[in-house]
Design a protein around this motif. Structure first.
Motif, PDB file in Angstrom:
ATOM      1  N   GLU A   1     -53.576  66.574   6.250  1.00  0.00           N
ATOM      2  CA  GLU A   1     -53.434  65.409   7.125  1.00  0.00           C
ATOM      3  C   GLU A   1     -52.399  65.682   8.215  1.00  0.00           C
ATOM      4  O   GLU A   1     -51.338  66.257   7.955  1.00  0.00           O
ATOM      5  N   THR A   2     -52.747  65.248   9.421  1.00  0.00           N
ATOM      6  CA  THR A   2     -51.828  65.310  10.560  1.00  0.00           C
ATOM      7  C   THR A   2     -51.688  63.906  11.120  1.00  0.00           C
ATOM      8  O   THR A   2     -52.684  63.236  11.401  1.00  0.00           O
ATOM      9  N   PHE A   3     -50.454  63.471  11.259  1.00  0.00           N
ATOM     10  CA  PHE A   3     -50.226  62.119  11.767  1.00  0.00           C
ATOM     11  C   PHE A   3     -49.009  62.132  12.677  1.00  0.00           C
ATOM     12  O   PHE A   3     -48.210  63.082  12.695  1.00  0.00           O
ATOM     13  N   THR A   4     -48.881  61.058  13.459  1.00  0.00           N
ATOM     14  CA  THR A   4     -47.760  60.923  14.396  1.00  0.00           C
ATOM     15  C   THR A   4     -46.762  59.917  13.848  1.00  0.00           C
ATOM     16  O   THR A   4     -47.124  58.940  13.176  1.00  0.00           O
TER      17      THR A   4
ATOM     18  N   ASN B   1     -39.069  57.978  20.331  1.00  0.00           N
ATOM     19  CA  ASN B   1     -39.408  59.398  20.198  1.00  0.00           C
ATOM     20  C   ASN B   1     -40.642  59.537  19.332  1.00  0.00           C
ATOM     21  O   ASN B   1     -40.767  58.857  18.306  1.00  0.00           O
ATOM     22  N   LEU B   2     -41.556  60.392  19.733  1.00  0.00           N
ATOM     23  CA  LEU B   2     -42.786  60.644  18.994  1.00  0.00           C
ATOM     24  C   LEU B   2     -42.768  62.058  18.443  1.00  0.00           C
ATOM     25  O   LEU B   2     -42.364  63.000  19.138  1.00  0.00           O
TER      26      LEU B   2
ATOM     27  N   VAL C   1     -48.820  43.926  35.377  1.00  0.00           N
ATOM     28  CA  VAL C   1     -47.726  44.434  34.556  1.00  0.00           C
ATOM     29  C   VAL C   1     -48.294  45.492  33.612  1.00  0.00           C
ATOM     30  O   VAL C   1     -49.273  45.238  32.904  1.00  0.00           O
ATOM     31  N   LEU C   2     -47.692  46.674  33.627  1.00  0.00           N
ATOM     32  CA  LEU C   2     -48.065  47.741  32.703  1.00  0.00           C
ATOM     33  C   LEU C   2     -47.009  47.833  31.608  1.00  0.00           C
ATOM     34  O   LEU C   2     -45.816  47.983  31.899  1.00  0.00           O
ATOM     35  N   GLU C   3     -47.460  47.719  30.364  1.00  0.00           N
ATOM     36  CA  GLU C   3     -46.566  47.857  29.224  1.00  0.00           C
ATOM     37  C   GLU C   3     -47.063  48.987  28.346  1.00  0.00           C
ATOM     38  O   GLU C   3     -48.254  49.066  28.031  1.00  0.00           O
ATOM     39  N   LEU C   4     -46.147  49.856  27.958  1.00  0.00           N
ATOM     40  CA  LEU C   4     -46.492  50.989  27.116  1.00  0.00           C
ATOM     41  C   LEU C   4     -46.169  50.660  25.669  1.00  0.00           C
ATOM     42  O   LEU C   4     -45.035  50.313  25.341  1.00  0.00           O
ATOM     43  N   LYS C   5     -47.184  50.726  24.829  1.00  0.00           N
ATOM     44  CA  LYS C   5     -47.019  50.563  23.385  1.00  0.00           C
ATOM     45  C   LYS C   5     -47.425  51.878  22.728  1.00  0.00           C
ATOM     46  O   LYS C   5     -48.596  52.256  22.766  1.00  0.00           O
ATOM     47  N   SER C   6     -46.449  52.564  22.176  1.00  0.00           N
ATOM     48  CA  SER C   6     -46.691  53.893  21.630  1.00  0.00           C
ATOM     49  C   SER C   6     -47.788  53.859  20.577  1.00  0.00           C
ATOM     50  O   SER C   6     -47.850  52.944  19.746  1.00  0.00           O
ATOM     51  N   VAL C   7     -48.659  54.851  20.616  1.00  0.00           N
ATOM     52  CA  VAL C   7     -49.740  54.982  19.644  1.00  0.00           C
ATOM     53  C   VAL C   7     -49.273  55.962  18.572  1.00  0.00           C
ATOM     54  O   VAL C   7     -49.300  57.181  18.771  1.00  0.00           O
ATOM     55  N   ALA C   8     -48.789  55.447  17.456  1.00  0.00           N
ATOM     56  CA  ALA C   8     -48.289  56.274  16.349  1.00  0.00           C
ATOM     57  C   ALA C   8     -48.796  55.719  15.034  1.00  0.00           C
ATOM     58  O   ALA C   8     -49.074  54.523  14.905  1.00  0.00           O
ATOM     59  N   ASP C   9     -48.920  56.602  14.050  1.00  0.00           N
ATOM     60  CA  ASP C   9     -49.384  56.176  12.725  1.00  0.00           C
ATOM     61  C   ASP C   9     -48.252  55.590  11.894  1.00  0.00           C
ATOM     62  O   ASP C   9     -48.469  54.692  11.089  1.00  0.00           O
ATOM     63  N   VAL C  10     -47.033  56.107  12.063  1.00  0.00           N
ATOM     64  CA  VAL C  10     -45.887  55.693  11.255  1.00  0.00           C
ATOM     65  C   VAL C  10     -44.755  55.313  12.191  1.00  0.00           C
ATOM     66  O   VAL C  10     -44.494  56.002  13.183  1.00  0.00           O
ATOM     67  N   GLY C  11     -44.092  54.203  11.890  1.00  0.00           N
ATOM     68  CA  GLY C  11     -42.945  53.766  12.671  1.00  0.00           C
ATOM     69  C   GLY C  11     -41.702  53.692  11.818  1.00  0.00           C
ATOM     70  O   GLY C  11     -41.714  53.107  10.721  1.00  0.00           O
TER      71      GLY C  11
ATOM     72  N   SER D   1     -32.521  61.828  13.025  1.00  0.00           N
ATOM     73  CA  SER D   1     -32.368  63.045  12.217  1.00  0.00           C
ATOM     74  C   SER D   1     -33.604  63.271  11.365  1.00  0.00           C
ATOM     75  O   SER D   1     -34.059  64.417  11.193  1.00  0.00           O
ATOM     76  N   LEU D   2     -34.169  62.203  10.840  1.00  0.00           N
ATOM     77  CA  LEU D   2     -35.350  62.321   9.982  1.00  0.00           C
ATOM     78  C   LEU D   2     -36.548  62.841  10.757  1.00  0.00           C
ATOM     79  O   LEU D   2     -37.262  63.741  10.292  1.00  0.00           O
ATOM     80  N   ILE D   3     -36.787  62.298  11.957  1.00  0.00           N
ATOM     81  CA  ILE D   3     -37.942  62.746  12.732  1.00  0.00           C
ATOM     82  C   ILE D   3     -37.742  64.160  13.254  1.00  0.00           C
ATOM     83  O   ILE D   3     -38.701  64.908  13.457  1.00  0.00           O
ATOM     84  N   SER D   4     -36.497  64.575  13.450  1.00  0.00           N
ATOM     85  CA  SER D   4     -36.240  65.921  13.957  1.00  0.00           C
ATOM     86  C   SER D   4     -36.529  67.000  12.923  1.00  0.00           C
ATOM     87  O   SER D   4     -36.893  68.126  13.287  1.00  0.00           O
ATOM     88  N   VAL D   5     -36.364  66.673  11.627  1.00  0.00           N
ATOM     89  CA  VAL D   5     -36.617  67.680  10.585  1.00  0.00           C
ATOM     90  C   VAL D   5     -38.055  67.615  10.078  1.00  0.00           C
ATOM     91  O   VAL D   5     -38.544  68.589   9.482  1.00  0.00           O
ATOM     92  N   MET D   6     -38.746  66.492  10.339  1.00  0.00           N
ATOM     93  CA  MET D   6     -40.125  66.380   9.882  1.00  0.00           C
ATOM     94  C   MET D   6     -41.126  66.862  10.929  1.00  0.00           C
ATOM     95  O   MET D   6     -42.281  67.139  10.607  1.00  0.00           O
ATOM     96  N   SER D   7     -40.697  66.943  12.197  1.00  0.00           N
ATOM     97  CA  SER D   7     -41.598  67.346  13.272  1.00  0.00           C
ATOM     98  C   SER D   7     -40.828  68.242  14.233  1.00  0.00           C
ATOM     99  O   SER D   7     -39.667  68.588  14.012  1.00  0.00           O
ATOM    100  N   ALA D   8     -41.509  68.581  15.331  1.00  0.00           N
ATOM    101  CA  ALA D   8     -40.884  69.416  16.357  1.00  0.00           C
ATOM    102  C   ALA D   8     -40.162  68.601  17.408  1.00  0.00           C
ATOM    103  O   ALA D   8     -39.653  69.166  18.386  1.00  0.00           O
ATOM    104  N   ALA D   9     -40.080  67.289  17.224  1.00  0.00           N
ATOM    105  CA  ALA D   9     -39.386  66.448  18.191  1.00  0.00           C
ATOM    106  C   ALA D   9     -37.896  66.760  18.178  1.00  0.00           C
ATOM    107  O   ALA D   9     -37.318  67.058  17.130  1.00  0.00           O
ATOM    108  N   LYS D  10     -37.269  66.654  19.348  1.00  0.00           N
ATOM    109  CA  LYS D  10     -35.849  66.941  19.476  1.00  0.00           C
ATOM    110  C   LYS D  10     -35.123  65.744  20.094  1.00  0.00           C
ATOM    111  O   LYS D  10     -34.685  65.760  21.234  1.00  0.00           O
ATOM    112  N   PRO D  11     -34.974  64.676  19.335  1.00  0.00           N
ATOM    113  CA  PRO D  11     -34.268  63.514  19.871  1.00  0.00           C
ATOM    114  C   PRO D  11     -32.765  63.753  19.919  1.00  0.00           C
ATOM    115  O   PRO D  11     -32.234  64.670  19.275  1.00  0.00           O
ATOM    116  N   LYS D  12     -32.085  62.920  20.686  1.00  0.00           N
ATOM    117  CA  LYS D  12     -30.631  63.015  20.766  1.00  0.00           C
ATOM    118  C   LYS D  12     -30.023  62.464  19.485  1.00  0.00           C
ATOM    119  O   LYS D  12     -30.376  61.367  19.029  1.00  0.00           O
TER     120      LYS D  12
END
Length: 498
Positions: A206-209, A197-198, A153-163, A174-185
């Motif tokens: 500092e650069t973080f995900t 969405n990452l 079984v393969l499970e993906l656990k996103s590697v991010a600094d902030v959730g 909306s918050l992640i779309s204005v803080m980064s270049a991500a374009k979520p729906k």
């Protein structure tokens, strides 16, 4: 159409090893030039590698069956078989490999991390490799070892600094779309976000995900909504951010109740108690939202939370919030131990470790377990007496016979190794060379008629006795009858009639 998959079941089959070859070199004036059977090729293995270009397990969702190629068989003139091609499967960073029962096999974090999940079988040795001073021309070869076959079984656990966590439509996307270049729906209805969405955020040096997790509702930890499916994506985060809707249209909801409900789900999921929390009161661009945020902020600060009032529309408060996150992420990174290169650990076998164990089960069968002896069994051709004698010699040299005698085994007792079960016959004696493919020590143990004996028996059944004749009755039935009135020929000298 499915575009994001974070859990799949793979059915893996590594390649089988090729069989060794039995061959004797022949040429003019040299009819028996010695053994020249080549070895079989090794089967292909299956390896998982972390690739930065992979972000989902979608490819494995449509192609769950993976099989590596088999090794080629050996041939005469000392020609070895070709090895099977190894398969390299690219997986996203943060993929956890586990068995169907839940046992974790590997946690693949870091670009380039590899894990051999299924090993190909070894190729069998040809009779050239098996020749020695006693068996100068072996009449047998080893079989190829089957490759490993398993389900993982393969499970993906996103590697991010902030959730980012919160109720549906709290404004996380909306918050992640204005803080980064991500374009979520983004839409004005609940559960707009169906996949994590990452985004990458730059705050000073500092650069973080940052990860946007689909909305949570009460009961998410037990499977309600989308929470149980995506809560695993915040397991690796260093900081959790509660995004609270300060302008929720429901009258019965308020930011404090939402915070308590989400904290209860995080506690039920477990493993997140030590993560620092930040509370965001979102949508203060709405007049009622700003008023409610000012009312509940003292209560949140009294609980020990660091509170920020934000607006994803006007971007009010985003700069201070970004630098606060960068500070917490930097502190977390500094607290982690310095990563060191993987140390190669060599664990030699203990002096008293024979490499196998002998136990007697409840049915009285002596069961021998060990990686080496089980591999020998898989590579032995049990249709060849000489191969069986060679296996007996190997087991004797390894100490299996002595261990069986120590356990109280007697001649004729059943012994099981791997999937093979046979009667134990100790002290078979010294090997004496004979016709290829035979072993004189097994002649008295082999009750199966030889090919010559079976041919002679067939010929005997076809020959009728001289005193039997075929007789056809009136109804057409054919039967045999003794020729009791068979005429006797006499000579003229013996005839005394006048």
């Amino acid at each position: 159409m499915t575009t994001f998959v974070d859990r799949v079941v793979l059915h893996l089959q590594a390649g089988d090893g090729g069989h060794g070859c039995v061959s004797v070199h022949r040429e003019k004036f040299k009819p028996l030039g010695g053994p020249d059977g080549g070895d079989g090729g090794h089967g292909g293995s299956i390896t998982l590698v972390v690739d930065p270009q992979q972000h989902t397990l979608l490819d494995f969702h449509f192609h769950p069956h993976v099989k590596a190629s088999n090794g080629g068989g050996g041939a005469g003139s000392n020609r070895d078989g070709a090895s099977g091609k190894n398969l390299v499967l690219k997986v996203p960073d943060g993929t956890v490999v586990q068995t169907v029962d839940g046992e974790v096999l590997a946690d693949l974090v870091g670009i380039g991390t590899e894990f051999e999940v299924a090993r190909g079988g070894r190729g069998g040795r040809g009779n050239k490799s098996l020749a020695n001073t006693r068996r100068k021309v072996p009449g047998f070869a080893e079989l190829g070892e089957p490759g490993e076959q398993l389900d993982v079984v393969l499970e993906l656990k996103s590697v991010a600094d902030v959730g980012l966590v919160g109720f549906p439509s709290a404004g996380k996307s909306s918050l992640i779309s204005v803080m980064s270049a991500a374009k979520p729906k983004i839409a004005d209805y609940p559960f707009t976000t169906l996949v994590p969405n990452l985004g990458v955020v730059q705050a000073g040096d500092e650069t973080f995900t940052i990860a946007d997790v689909p909305g949570l509702i009460p009961g998410a930890a037990t499977g309600k909504g989308l929470g149980m499916q995506f809560l695993r994506h915040i397991e690796r985060t260093s900081v959790l951010v509660h995004v609270l809707d300060a302008a929720a249209p429901e009258i019965e909801r308020d930011p404090l109740a939402d915070l308590d409900a989400i904290e209860a789900e995080l506690a039920a999921y477990g493993g997140l108690e030590d993560r620092p929390r930040i509370v965001v009161l979102n949508k203060i661009d709405i007049p009622d939202g700003r008023d409610l945020a000012e009312m509940v902020r003292p209560d949140l600060e009294a609980r020990g939370y660091q509170v920020f009032e934000l607006s994803a529309v006007t971007r009010e408060g985003l700069r201070e919030f970004g630098f606060a996150l960068a500070k917490l992420v930097a502190e977390n990174r500094a607290a982690k131990p310095v990563e060191e290169a993987t140390r190669i650990v060599i664990r030699p076998r203990a002096v008293d470790d024979a490499g196998f164990t002998v136990e007697q089960d409840e049915d009285g069968v002596f069961v021998i377990r060990g990686t080496q002896v089980e591999r020998w069994i898989r590579q032995t051709n049990f249709d060849n007496d000489e191969a069986i004698g060679f296996l007996a010699d190997r087991l004797d040299r390894l100490g299996v016979e002595a261990a069986l005698a120590k356990k109280g085994a007697q001649a004729g007792d059943p012994v099981r190794i791997g999937e093979r079960e046979f009667d134990w016959q100790p002290n078979a004696g010294e090997y004496v060379s004979g016709p290829r493919g035979t072993d004189s020590r097994l002649e008295e143990l082999d009750t199966r008629p030889s090919a010559a004996q079976r041919l002679a028996a067939r010929k005997a059944r076809r020959i009728r006795n001289d005193d039997e004749l075929l007789h056809m009755s009136a109804d057409g039935t054919v039967s045999s009858m003794a020729n009791a009135q068979r005429p006797v020929l006499v000579t003229d000298d013996e005839d005394t009639d006048e």
